[in-house]
Write an enzyme that holds these catalytic residues in place. Sequence first.
Site, PDB file in Angstrom:
ATOM      1  N   GLY A  75       0.784  -1.238   0.000  1.00 53.74           N
ATOM      2  CA  GLY A  75       0.000   0.000   0.000  1.00 53.74           C
ATOM      3  C   GLY A  75       0.811   1.281   0.000  1.00 53.74           C
ATOM      4  O   GLY A  75       0.243   2.370   0.048  1.00 53.74           O
ATOM      5  N   TRP A  77       2.552   2.842  -2.362  1.00 54.43           N
ATOM      6  CA  TRP A  77       2.316   3.739  -3.497  1.00 54.43           C
ATOM      7  C   TRP A  77       0.970   4.437  -3.360  1.00 54.43           C
ATOM      8  O   TRP A  77       0.859   5.634  -3.636  1.00 54.43           O
ATOM      9  CB  TRP A  77       2.386   2.955  -4.808  1.00 54.43           C
ATOM     10  CG  TRP A  77       3.782   2.779  -5.310  1.00 54.43           C
ATOM     11  CD1 TRP A  77       4.922   2.688  -4.549  1.00 54.43           C
ATOM     12  CD2 TRP A  77       4.208   2.674  -6.663  1.00 54.43           C
ATOM     13  NE1 TRP A  77       6.020   2.529  -5.349  1.00 54.43           N
ATOM     14  CE2 TRP A  77       5.614   2.514  -6.652  1.00 54.43           C
ATOM     15  CE3 TRP A  77       3.537   2.676  -7.884  1.00 54.43           C
ATOM     16  CZ2 TRP A  77       6.360   2.382  -7.828  1.00 54.43           C
ATOM     17  CZ3 TRP A  77       4.273   2.546  -9.060  1.00 54.43           C
ATOM     18  CH2 TRP A  77       5.667   2.398  -9.029  1.00 54.43           C
ATOM     19  N   ASP A  94      -4.725  -6.443  -5.811  1.00 54.29           N
ATOM     20  CA  ASP A  94      -3.604  -7.315  -5.520  1.00 54.29           C
ATOM     21  C   ASP A  94      -4.121  -8.699  -5.160  1.00 54.29           C
ATOM     22  O   ASP A  94      -5.235  -8.841  -4.640  1.00 54.29           O
ATOM     23  CB  ASP A  94      -2.758  -6.768  -4.356  1.00 54.29           C
ATOM     24  CG  ASP A  94      -1.312  -7.244  -4.432  1.00 54.29           C
ATOM     25  OD1 ASP A  94      -0.432  -6.417  -4.758  1.00 54.29           O
ATOM     26  OD2 ASP A  94      -1.064  -8.443  -4.182  1.00 54.29           O
ATOM     27  N   ASP A 110      -6.883 -11.396  -8.613  1.00 57.24           N
ATOM     28  CA  ASP A 110      -5.792 -11.573  -9.558  1.00 57.24           C
ATOM     29  C   ASP A 110      -6.010 -10.633 -10.737  1.00 57.24           C
ATOM     30  O   ASP A 110      -7.042 -10.717 -11.419  1.00 57.24           O
ATOM     31  CB  ASP A 110      -5.762 -13.028 -10.028  1.00 57.24           C
ATOM     32  CG  ASP A 110      -4.557 -13.337 -10.919  1.00 57.24           C
ATOM     33  OD1 ASP A 110      -3.837 -12.401 -11.315  1.00 57.24           O
ATOM     34  OD2 ASP A 110      -4.353 -14.527 -11.212  1.00 57.24           O
ATOM     35  N   ASP A 134       3.331  -1.685  -9.894  1.00 51.14           N
ATOM     36  CA  ASP A 134       4.555  -2.108  -9.217  1.00 51.14           C
ATOM     37  C   ASP A 134       4.550  -3.636  -9.105  1.00 51.14           C
ATOM     38  O   ASP A 134       5.177  -4.208  -8.228  1.00 51.14           O
ATOM     39  CB  ASP A 134       4.647  -1.467  -7.827  1.00 51.14           C
ATOM     40  CG  ASP A 134       6.080  -1.426  -7.297  1.00 51.14           C
ATOM     41  OD1 ASP A 134       7.016  -1.407  -8.119  1.00 51.14           O
ATOM     42  OD2 ASP A 134       6.257  -1.424  -6.066  1.00 51.14           O
ATOM     43  N   LYS A 174       6.921  -1.164 -13.268  1.00 52.18           N
ATOM     44  CA  LYS A 174       8.209  -1.764 -12.923  1.00 52.18           C
ATOM     45  C   LYS A 174       8.611  -2.740 -14.020  1.00 52.18           C
ATOM     46  O   LYS A 174       7.814  -3.551 -14.478  1.00 52.18           O
ATOM     47  CB  LYS A 174       8.118  -2.503 -11.595  1.00 52.18           C
ATOM     48  CG  LYS A 174       9.419  -3.196 -11.184  1.00 52.18           C
ATOM     49  CD  LYS A 174       9.219  -4.126 -10.009  1.00 52.18           C
ATOM     50  CE  LYS A 174       8.946  -3.366  -8.732  1.00 52.18           C
ATOM     51  NZ  LYS A 174       8.823  -4.267  -7.556  1.00 52.18           N
TER      52      LYS A 174
END
Length: 228
Positions: A75, A77, A94, A110, A134, A174
């Site tokens: 959490g 970000w 998530d 998912d 991320d 990322k």
Amino acid sequence: MSRGGGASRTRVKTARGRTAQSNRWLARQLNDPYVKRAHAEGYRSRAAYKLIELDERFAILKGARHVIDLGIAPGGWAQVVRKQAPKARIIGIDLLPVDPIDGVHIVQMDFMDDAAPDYLIDALGGPPDLVLSDMAANTTGHPPTDALRTMGLVEAATEFAVQVLRPGGAFVAKVFAGGADSALVAELKRNFAHVKHAKPPASRKGSTEWYVVAQGFKGRAEVPPTEA
């Protein structure tokens, strides 16, 4: 104190059942200035400073009003977005459970589930102007495999962003091994006015992670109607 007058380092005592690798990880965490700063400033992880530093360089959060955070756990970000853009509507997703964050809609699902994209847009109430990712695949211990699995997530996040972003929006993800591959970069350049790679200072020097920052979404091309 160290002899040079620098900051003292915390030594990790050995413990029965703890491996040498675990000891090294714990020592790194205890002596990491970003970890200490995160604890002091109330962020859930040191990763918060990666987004803070990316925002300082690229102004990612300026004017953000509708934000989707892919791979939100734990959490950090979302906390940064909440602080920097307090009026923004934020939804995060998530696989892992995430403790509530004031003003953030969190869903445990998912992202690769076929139902996830529509759920996120419905929950957000419309198209986002910023998609953050991320996400990284769980490591297997085999770097080439881990890189391929993570790139699969990056590609899925990119496809999602291109499908849902508002014109002018931004996408941050990322990536590993020095950046996104050439095909992905080409796809981003087709859809965004500006595409850059960056390694924020908060990213550990020994890590292969980088971030790709795509800004100025050009909008989806309209499909011409077929002739009767």
